[in-house]
Scaffold this motif. Structure first.
Motif, PDB file in Angstrom:
ATOM      1  N   GLY A 289       0.784  -1.226   0.000  1.00 57.49           N
ATOM      2  CA  GLY A 289       0.000   0.000   0.000  1.00 57.49           C
ATOM      3  C   GLY A 289       0.820   1.281   0.000  1.00 57.49           C
ATOM      4  N   LEU A 290       2.133   1.172  -0.012  1.00 58.41           N
ATOM      5  CA  LEU A 290       3.014   2.334  -0.075  1.00 58.41           C
ATOM      6  C   LEU A 290       3.625   2.471  -1.459  1.00 58.41           C
ATOM      7  CD1 LEU A 290       5.171   1.879   3.179  1.00 58.41           C
ATOM      8  CD2 LEU A 290       3.146   3.336   2.903  1.00 58.41           C
ATOM      9  N   LYS A 291       4.051   3.703  -1.778  1.00 55.92           N
ATOM     10  CA  LYS A 291       5.041   3.930  -2.836  1.00 55.92           C
ATOM     11  C   LYS A 291       6.359   4.122  -2.115  1.00 55.92           C
ATOM     12  CE  LYS A 291       4.616   6.724  -6.181  1.00 55.92           C
ATOM     13  NZ  LYS A 291       4.400   8.021  -6.905  1.00 55.92           N
ATOM     14  N   MET A 292       7.167   3.077  -2.096  1.00 58.86           N
ATOM     15  CA  MET A 292       8.377   3.056  -1.268  1.00 58.86           C
ATOM     16  C   MET A 292       9.588   3.476  -2.085  1.00 58.86           C
ATOM     17  SD  MET A 292       9.638  -0.012   1.214  1.00 58.86           S
ATOM     18  CE  MET A 292      10.680   0.327   2.614  1.00 58.86           C
ATOM     19  N   TYR A 293      10.262   4.525  -1.593  1.00 60.10           N
ATOM     20  CA  TYR A 293      11.418   5.078  -2.293  1.00 60.10           C
ATOM     21  C   TYR A 293      12.678   4.299  -1.926  1.00 60.10           C
ATOM     22  CZ  TYR A 293      15.065   8.367  -3.700  1.00 60.10           C
ATOM     23  OH  TYR A 293      16.175   8.944  -4.266  1.00 60.10           O
ATOM     24  N   TYR A 294      13.527   4.094  -2.928  1.00 60.01           N
ATOM     25  CA  TYR A 294      14.806   3.425  -2.685  1.00 60.01           C
ATOM     26  C   TYR A 294      15.873   3.981  -3.607  1.00 60.01           C
ATOM     27  CZ  TYR A 294      13.628   0.708  -6.867  1.00 60.01           C
ATOM     28  OH  TYR A 294      13.290   0.343  -8.146  1.00 60.01           O
ATOM     29  N   GLU A 295      17.109   3.816  -3.203  1.00 63.50           N
ATOM     30  CA  GLU A 295      18.277   4.179  -4.003  1.00 63.50           C
ATOM     31  C   GLU A 295      19.203   2.981  -4.069  1.00 63.50           C
ATOM     32  OE1 GLU A 295      18.345   8.902  -2.620  1.00 63.50           O
ATOM     33  OE2 GLU A 295      20.040   7.593  -2.097  1.00 63.50           O
ATOM     34  N   ILE A 296      19.810   2.778  -5.228  1.00 66.45           N
ATOM     35  CA  ILE A 296      20.750   1.675  -5.407  1.00 66.45           C
ATOM     36  C   ILE A 296      22.076   2.242  -5.892  1.00 66.45           C
ATOM     37  CG2 ILE A 296      21.270  -0.460  -6.663  1.00 66.45           C
ATOM     38  CD1 ILE A 296      18.279  -0.955  -6.883  1.00 66.45           C
ATOM     39  N   TYR A 297      23.143   1.796  -5.246  1.00 71.46           N
ATOM     40  CA  TYR A 297      24.499   2.182  -5.626  1.00 71.46           C
ATOM     41  C   TYR A 297      25.285   0.925  -5.953  1.00 71.46           C
ATOM     42  CZ  TYR A 297      23.288   6.552  -3.228  1.00 71.46           C
ATOM     43  OH  TYR A 297      22.679   7.719  -2.829  1.00 71.46           O
ATOM     44  N   GLY A 298      25.960   0.924  -7.101  1.00 70.16           N
ATOM     45  CA  GLY A 298      26.831  -0.186  -7.449  1.00 70.16           C
ATOM     46  C   GLY A 298      26.079  -1.416  -7.912  1.00 70.16           C
ATOM     47  N   SER A 299      26.798  -2.532  -7.941  1.00 72.65           N
ATOM     48  CA  SER A 299      26.229  -3.785  -8.419  1.00 72.65           C
ATOM     49  C   SER A 299      26.770  -4.928  -7.584  1.00 72.65           C
ATOM     50  CB  SER A 299      26.580  -4.005  -9.903  1.00 72.65           C
ATOM     51  OG  SER A 299      27.986  -4.044 -10.071  1.00 72.65           O
ATOM     52  N   GLY A 300      26.160  -6.078  -7.734  1.00 72.72           N
ATOM     53  CA  GLY A 300      26.575  -7.253  -6.985  1.00 72.72           C
ATOM     54  C   GLY A 300      25.373  -8.075  -6.564  1.00 72.72           C
ATOM     55  N   ASP A 301      25.627  -9.316  -6.160  1.00 68.33           N
ATOM     56  CA  ASP A 301      24.557 -10.245  -5.831  1.00 68.33           C
ATOM     57  C   ASP A 301      24.133 -10.178  -4.365  1.00 68.33           C
ATOM     58  OD1 ASP A 301      24.488 -11.221  -8.436  1.00 68.33           O
ATOM     59  OD2 ASP A 301      26.043 -12.729  -8.022  1.00 68.33           O
ATOM     60  N   LEU A 302      24.966  -9.591  -3.502  1.00 63.62           N
ATOM     61  CA  LEU A 302      24.667  -9.561  -2.070  1.00 63.62           C
ATOM     62  C   LEU A 302      24.734  -8.115  -1.579  1.00 63.62           C
ATOM     63  CD1 LEU A 302      24.035 -11.343   0.399  1.00 63.62           C
ATOM     64  CD2 LEU A 302      26.495 -11.460   0.831  1.00 63.62           C
ATOM     65  N   PRO A 303      23.632  -7.385  -1.712  1.00 63.60           N
ATOM     66  CA  PRO A 303      23.645  -5.967  -1.356  1.00 63.60           C
ATOM     67  C   PRO A 303      23.615  -5.750   0.157  1.00 63.60           C
ATOM     68  CG  PRO A 303      21.448  -6.621  -1.992  1.00 63.60           C
ATOM     69  CD  PRO A 303      22.325  -7.813  -2.249  1.00 63.60           C
ATOM     70  N   LEU A 304      23.994  -4.541   0.549  1.00 62.21           N
ATOM     71  CA  LEU A 304      23.843  -4.069   1.922  1.00 62.21           C
ATOM     72  C   LEU A 304      22.678  -3.086   1.935  1.00 62.21           C
ATOM     73  CD1 LEU A 304      24.754  -3.720   4.882  1.00 62.21           C
ATOM     74  CD2 LEU A 304      26.382  -1.990   4.075  1.00 62.21           C
ATOM     75  N   VAL A 305      21.631  -3.431   2.668  1.00 61.33           N
ATOM     76  CA  VAL A 305      20.443  -2.586   2.774  1.00 61.33           C
ATOM     77  C   VAL A 305      20.623  -1.630   3.949  1.00 61.33           C
ATOM     78  CG1 VAL A 305      17.948  -2.576   3.132  1.00 61.33           C
ATOM     79  CG2 VAL A 305      19.009  -4.419   1.799  1.00 61.33           C
ATOM     80  N   LEU A 306      20.360  -0.343   3.729  1.00 59.75           N
ATOM     81  CA  LEU A 306      20.486   0.664   4.776  1.00 59.75           C
ATOM     82  C   LEU A 306      19.091   1.135   5.199  1.00 59.75           C
ATOM     83  CD1 LEU A 306      23.409   2.879   3.371  1.00 59.75           C
ATOM     84  CD2 LEU A 306      23.539   0.832   4.834  1.00 59.75           C
ATOM     85  N   ILE A 307      18.818   1.064   6.510  1.00 62.22           N
ATOM     86  CA  ILE A 307      17.517   1.453   7.061  1.00 62.22           C
ATOM     87  C   ILE A 307      17.739   2.585   8.058  1.00 62.22           C
ATOM     88  CG2 ILE A 307      15.426   0.677   8.209  1.00 62.22           C
ATOM     89  CD1 ILE A 307      16.043  -2.151   7.346  1.00 62.22           C
ATOM     90  N   HIS A 308      17.206   3.751   7.738  1.00 61.43           N
ATOM     91  CA  HIS A 308      17.450   4.979   8.489  1.00 61.43           C
ATOM     92  C   HIS A 308      16.759   4.989   9.851  1.00 61.43           C
ATOM     93  CE1 HIS A 308      13.324   6.214   7.734  1.00 61.43           C
ATOM     94  NE2 HIS A 308      13.484   5.857   6.468  1.00 61.43           N
ATOM     95  N   GLY A 309      17.094   6.008  10.642  1.00 65.18           N
ATOM     96  CA  GLY A 309      16.481   6.197  11.939  1.00 65.18           C
ATOM     97  C   GLY A 309      15.161   6.945  11.854  1.00 65.18           C
TER      98      GLY A 309
END
Length: 261
Positions: A14-34
């Motif tokens: 039910g959201l329009k969820m914003y995201y940004e992607i930097y770089g490439s690879g099969d195992l990303p690091l997801v950043l979740i803000h405060g």
């Protein structure tokens, strides 16, 4: 850095969820803000150093920054389900996750509720009980208002989403979630199977002994305590110190943790 960034919105619960992607690879690091934050305010100073060794997916949660709201209160469990749905939408089969403050609470819920998606987690300055917060924290939240919300957080919200009503909504929902925080059962932590790096500052709004407790409840956890206040080790916008090497140190510790066995 900017030229390597791609952005998007995903239809998530039910959201329009914003995201940004930097770089490439099969195992990303997801950043979740405060809480009360955007990608930039929590991670702007450390993101380039993290992106130097990992693909990054940075998200903005319900009512925060560029992500829309829903007619429901915020909850860490729902945030976790939203991030899981985003990863599924992006066809990410497994990820590392770093969450700060409220985002760290979301990270712990994500690792417990969706273990199939998680490789390793980094939890920075988060709690699972009310008593884990410093004395006076909840009284402070009772007296919190948009007027005394940190100015950099307000300014950066309006920079990416020039909607004063949205800012007020985000503040209200964040404040209410913190004011009414109910203790989690210890099983929410003991069920986490992913290797975990638990980090905090020694003068944080989370009691150091509570962070130590979290590191002992999560079965495969390591603990790092650095000098400083809430978010300083990330270079968070409200607590960053000019010339500080802490974001660089933190990035190196995260890299070593993620690349270790």
């Amino acid at each position: 850095m900017e030229q390597l960034k791609t952005t998007g919105y995903a239809p998530v619960n039910g959201l329009k969820m914003y995201y940004e992607i930097y770089g490439s690879g099969d195992l990303p690091l997801v950043l979740i803000h405060g809480g009360g934050s955007t990608i930039e305010t929590s991670f702007g100073n450390i993101l380039p150093q993290l992106a130097a060794f990992s693909k990054i997916i940075a998200v903005e949660l319900q009512a925060h920054g560029r992500t829309s709201d829903r007619d429901a209160p915020e909850s860490f469990q729902q945030d976790a389900d939203d991030v899981a749905a985003l990863l599924t939408h992006l066809k990410v089969k497994k990820a590392n996750v770093l969450g700060f403050s409220d985002g760290g609470c979301t990270t712990m819920q994500l690792a417990g509720r969706h273990p199939e998606l998680i490789n390793k987690i980094i939890v920075v300055a988060s709690n699972y009980t009310r008593s884990g917060m410093i004395d006076g924290f909840f009284e402070m939240m009772d007296n919190a208002s948009l007027d005394n919300m940190p100015a950099p957080l307000k300014e950066h919200y309006l920079k990416v989403n020039p909607d004063p009503k949205g800012l007020q909504t985000m503040f209200n929902k964040d404040r209410e979630r913190r004011r009414t925080f109910a203790d989690w059962p210890q099983s929410d932590l003991t069920r986490i199977q992913a290797p975990a790096l638990i980090m905090t500052g020694d003068k944080d709004v989370i009691k150091t002994e509570h962070i130590v407790e979290i590191s002992r409840l999560i079965p495969n956890a390591e603990l790092v305590v650095l000098p400083g206040v809430h978010g300083a080790l990330l270079g968070e916008i409200c607590t960053v110190k000019a010339g500080s090497k802490q974001p660089e140190i933190t990035a190196k510790l995260v890299k070593e943790f993620l690349e270790g066995n």
